[in-house]
Write a protein that holds these residues in place. Structure first.
Motif, mmCIF file in Angstrom:
data_model
loop_
_atom_site.group_PDB
_atom_site.id
_atom_site.type_symbol
_atom_site.label_atom_id
_atom_site.label_comp_id
_atom_site.label_asym_id
_atom_site.label_seq_id
_atom_site.Cartn_x
_atom_site.Cartn_y
_atom_site.Cartn_z
ATOM 1 N N GLY A 1 7.523 3.218 5.886
ATOM 2 C CA GLY A 1 8.354 2.031 5.764
ATOM 3 C C GLY A 1 8.889 1.824 4.361
ATOM 4 O O GLY A 1 9.468 2.728 3.748
ATOM 5 N N HIS A 2 8.645 0.621 3.869
ATOM 6 C CA HIS A 2 9.085 0.270 2.508
ATOM 7 C C HIS A 2 7.890 0.104 1.570
ATOM 8 O O HIS A 2 7.961 -0.651 0.589
ATOM 9 N N ASP A 3 6.806 0.824 1.852
ATOM 10 C CA ASP A 3 5.578 0.643 1.079
ATOM 11 C C ASP A 3 5.795 0.760 -0.421
ATOM 12 O O ASP A 3 5.203 0.009 -1.204
ATOM 13 N N LEU A 4 6.609 1.723 -0.845
ATOM 14 C CA LEU A 4 6.797 1.967 -2.278
ATOM 15 C C LEU A 4 8.240 1.753 -2.716
ATOM 16 O O LEU A 4 8.643 2.216 -3.784
ATOM 17 N N SER A 5 9.008 1.051 -1.924
ATOM 18 C CA SER A 5 10.403 0.784 -2.276
ATOM 19 C C SER A 5 10.496 -0.446 -3.175
ATOM 20 O O SER A 5 9.683 -1.371 -3.083
ATOM 21 N N ASN A 6 11.501 -0.425 -4.063
ATOM 22 C CA ASN A 6 11.819 -1.574 -4.917
ATOM 23 C C ASN A 6 10.634 -2.030 -5.763
ATOM 24 O O ASN A 6 10.430 -3.222 -5.967
ATOM 25 N N LYS A 7 9.879 -1.081 -6.262
ATOM 26 C CA LYS A 7 8.713 -1.441 -7.057
ATOM 27 C C LYS A 7 9.051 -1.650 -8.534
ATOM 28 O O LYS A 7 8.367 -2.401 -9.231
ATOM 29 N N ASN A 8 10.047 -0.943 -9.033
ATOM 30 C CA ASN A 8 10.457 -1.093 -10.438
ATOM 31 C C ASN A 8 9.294 -0.899 -11.407
ATOM 32 O O ASN A 8 9.148 -1.627 -12.395
ATOM 33 N N ILE B 1 9.310 8.686 -7.453
ATOM 34 C CA ILE B 1 9.504 8.122 -6.123
ATOM 35 C C ILE B 1 10.993 8.213 -5.800
ATOM 36 O O ILE B 1 11.836 7.711 -6.556
ATOM 37 N N VAL B 2 11.326 8.867 -4.704
ATOM 38 C CA VAL B 2 12.723 9.023 -4.277
ATOM 39 C C VAL B 2 12.936 8.083 -3.095
ATOM 40 O O VAL B 2 12.572 8.391 -1.954
ATOM 41 N N GLU B 3 13.510 6.926 -3.366
ATOM 42 C CA GLU B 3 13.648 5.922 -2.321
ATOM 43 C C GLU B 3 14.649 6.333 -1.252
ATOM 44 O O GLU B 3 14.555 5.887 -0.097
ATOM 45 N N ALA B 4 15.613 7.199 -1.594
ATOM 46 C CA ALA B 4 16.641 7.596 -0.631
ATOM 47 C C ALA B 4 16.046 8.222 0.618
ATOM 48 O O ALA B 4 16.571 8.032 1.731
ATOM 49 N N ASN B 5 14.944 8.980 0.464
ATOM 50 C CA ASN B 5 14.282 9.572 1.634
ATOM 51 C C ASN B 5 12.796 9.212 1.702
ATOM 52 O O ASN B 5 12.011 9.927 2.326
ATOM 53 N N SER B 6 12.432 8.099 1.042
ATOM 54 C CA SER B 6 11.050 7.574 1.093
ATOM 55 C C SER B 6 10.024 8.647 0.734
ATOM 56 O O SER B 6 9.013 8.826 1.424
ATOM 57 N N THR B 7 10.264 9.339 -0.353
ATOM 58 C CA THR B 7 9.424 10.478 -0.733
ATOM 59 C C THR B 7 8.679 10.197 -2.033
ATOM 60 O O THR B 7 9.254 9.670 -2.985
#
Length: 724
Positions: free
Chosen positions: A209-216, A241-247
């Motif tokens: 999901g978005h577990d590590l997205s938008n962490k800054n 962290i590559v948010e484009a493919n949640s990697t």
């Protein structure tokens, strides 16, 4: 009761302590160290030295002529700026050891001398905009550290997600779950039901999901992840962290592919050392570039204490904040087997605050107390605690090493680790607990290798994420030795192991580290487990066994032990041979549900193609097996050349007990096994409340030859740290 060692009585008499603890002992050469002393002093009772290093120089100067030498340290904390390194020049004589001890009157008053490899942190200031967080500017010479201790407790590096209530190690429910490996795993399943995975999966994973997205998050390369597998967990450094493919990509490839043990590890991970996640009491973050330490104190009282100006002394206050700086507190190391360090006794001392390697990769062979090429070295009534790697490390052909009536607690690796060339090691009447905080590559309370006479008796062993006592892990012999066991593990209390964190281990665990095991059935590692109590083993996915003979190891005797409330089986004979299990009690095993095998488990089949599918030559006689919940004695298909007889089996519904291949008891007897055994109530006093004493008319005793023993004798007797 545990008798005081003869040489301790001799030393006490020699020191003149029998006439009262308040008097200053006299010796041909005795030196004193005190937190308010001076290294320019004479080192006598009225004019003590300041540091142990200065006392060491005095000992060396006295040894050529003195018949006996002692160093007494007054109670307080001695923050060492370098490891106290004792070598052959610091050795005692054949008739008397060199003694390093807390001054006896201080011990009698409940105070001890602490040798610390840490640095006390002062100069705390509030952080603008973060009312609960304090900061301190550390010297530029500060060594990297990843642990912090405050008010005598281990704190957390700022992490995500935060530790949840009921998860004391933060490793079960306080984790995230990755979604999938970078590339799908495929191929034949291995013996643990895991697929083969491509090497690319060692480089990272896809998060959920978005577990590590938008962490800054800043300082990404300082962030570390703990990745859980089956019987291990590995630390990885975050690359990006590559948010484009949640990697998530690691800084360097891991030793284990993500996905290799997806089920067994539960796809768990968490991240540490994140400044932006410094948000709950007990967390800290150290910026190695600016040398600024940030800390969220666990209580308002401690926050106020740290902000109050205090006089800096070498006597550590109970509320101090300490960070480790030395990897070893005391090194007792000879140069070679021909130039040993020998005849040294440490008594009533405390060793604390050692570092863990910054990368946290692998398991360094090092402890807060190191013994290398040592002989006749003793730790008596000592404490080793709050350390980064192992508590006590014994290696390099060391011999006649004694740890008695001591405590080893709050340890990053193993409480005690010995090497395969060790001889005559005695771990007695001690408490070994709370290990495996950092290094989770099969962490143990006691990891024992040895050549001869490794004795573990009357100890309390608990709270470890993997096995309690791990024996062997060394080259075994092709042929049976039929000799005195190398390892004698007796009268120990082993409990609360596994802790639901890792999988595939035992409270008592024997293995080998040699391909001979695969090529020739059975590596002989003669071991005796005698009159131990093992209980409350818990795994994450599978395999918290009571006693576990792994990797085809041979020649293990399990005699008169009590196993109860175990997550998986009581007895696991894993493809080995010539094991004897006799006169044991196994009750309430297989507690963690349908996936648990039950009471007796044999080779799991598959795995290395040279493994036989069945165990050979096991003996299982005069045991009592009490089923409390499940009706399965064993689900394994068959046992070849085994001797099962004179055993007692019982459960809530005796008619529903099932034996190998799902057979009934009569069908099992028809195979030639358990011919004289009975399915009958053994008549325990109160098994539901763990009272396993037997009634005088027990059929297990009267008809089947079971010999009762006093299992209350297991564990330490009169250990000075028991109340602590």
């Amino acid at each position: 009761a545990i008798a005081m060692p003869v040489f301790v009585c001799w030393m006490l008499c020699l020191l003149g302590l029998s006439g009262g603890l308040a008097a200053a002992p006299t010796l041909p050469a005795v030196f004193y160290v005190a937190p308010d002393g001076s290294d320019s002093s004479s080192g006598d009772f009225e004019h003590p030295f300041l540091t142990p290093h200065r006392a060491q120089l005095a000992v060396r100067a006295a040894l050529p002529s003195a018949t006996s030498v002692a160093v007494f340290l007054r109670a307080g904390t001695y923050f060492l700026n370098q490891t106290l390194q004792l070598d052959e020049r610091d050795s005692g004589g054949a008739a008397s050891a060199v003694l390093w001890a807390t001054y006896p009157a201080d011990v009698a008053a409940g105070r001890r001398a602490v040798l610390s490899g840490g640095m006390r942190i002062a100069g705390w200031q509030p952080v603008a905009g973060r009312p609960h967080v304090l900061q301190a500017q550390l010297p530029t010479t500060t060594q990297p550290f990843s642990q912090l201790f405050a008010a005598g407790e281990r704190m957390w590096r700022a992490r995500f997600p935060n530790v949840q209530p009921g998860d004391p190690r933060g490793m079960i429910n306080s984790t995230l779950r990755w979604a999938k490996p970078l590339r799908p795993c495929s191929g034949a399943l291995d013996s643990e039901g895991s697929p083969g995975c491509p090497d690319e999966d060692k480089n990272g994973f896809v998060y959920s999901g978005h577990d590590l997205s938008n962490k800054n998050w800043t300082n990404l390369n300082n962030i570390q992840l703990l990745m859980f597998h089956a019987w291990t967990a590995t630390w990885e450094t975050l690359g990006r962290i590559v948010e484009a493919n949640s990697t998530v990509l690691f800084e360097r490839p891991s030793s284990t592919a993500v996905g290799q043990y997806a089920r067994q590890g539960g796809q768990r991970y968490f991240l540490e050392n994140i400044f932006e996640e410094l948000d709950v009491p007990g967390e800290f973050y150290y910026n190695q570039s600016t040398h600024v330490l940030y800390f969220y104190p666990p209580s308002q009282r401690l926050r106020q204490r740290l902000l109050s100006p205090t006089v800096k002394t070498t006597v550590a206050a109970s509320d101090d904040v300490i960070v480790p700086q030395l990897p070893v507190v005391v090194s007792v190391a000879g140069r070679t087997a021909q130039a040993r360090v020998h005849n040294i006794v440490f008594e009533s001392l405390v060793f604390q605050h050692t570092t863990a390697e910054a990368s946290r990769q692998g398991v360094p062979r090092s402890g807060a107390v190191n013994v290398l090429f040592g002989s006749d070295i003793s730790l008596l009534q000592c404490e080793v605690s709050h350390v980064g790697v192992h508590g006590i490390y014994i290696g390099s052909q060391s011999q006649t090493i004694v740890v008695n009536s001591s405590l080893v607690s709050d340890v990053g690796g193993d409480c005690v680790q010995t090497e395969s060339d060790s001889v005559d090691v005695f771990l007695n009447n001690s408490i070994f607990r709370d290990s495996g905080h950092i290094f989770l590559l099969q962490p143990a309370s006691l990891r024992l290798r040895g050549q001869k006479n490794i004795v573990v008796s009357h100890n309390d062993i608990s709270f470890v994420p993997y096995g309690g006592v791990l024996v062997g892990w060394q080259q075994g012999s092709k042929a049976p030795q039929n000799a005195t066991p190398i390892f004698n593990v007796e009268y120990n209390l082993v409990h609360d192991y596994g802790m639901g964190i890792l999988s595939d281990f035992g409270g008592l665990y024997v293995s080998s580290d040699d391909n001979i095991c695969y090529e020739h059935l059975g590596c002989s590692v003669p071991t005796l487990f005698f009159r131990n109590i093992v209980h409350h083993g818990r795994h994450f996915d599978y395999g918290s066994e009571g006693v576990y003979m792994d990797e085809q190891v041979a020649d293990v005797t399990i005699m008169s032990n009590l196993f109860y409330d175990i997550g998986d089986s009581c007895f696991y004979f894993h493809c080995g041979t010539r094991h004897i299990a006799a006169n044991n009690i196994g009750a309430g095993c297989g507690q963690q549900g349908p996936g648990s095998v039950g009471y007796i488990k044999s080779c799991n089949g598959g795995g290395n193609p040279t493994w036989p599918n069945l165990p050979h030559g096991e003996t299982f006689r005069h045991n009592i097996v009490l089923v409390l919940q499940q009706g399965t004695i064993s689900t394994d298909a068959d046992y070849r050349d085994c001797d099962f007889d004179f055993n007692t089996y019982y459960g809530p519904d005796p008619q529903q007990l099932r034996f190998p291949s799902g057979s009934t008891f009569p069908a099992w007897q028809h195979t030639g096994n358990d011919t004289h055994s009975l399915v009958t109530d053994p008549l325990f006093v109160d098994a539901a409340h763990y009272d396993f004493r037997l009634a005088p008319d027990s059929p297990s005793v009267k008809q089947l030859g079971f010999v009762p023993w006093d299992y209350t004798q297991a564990g330490p007797h009169a250990n000075p740290f028991a109340a602590q």
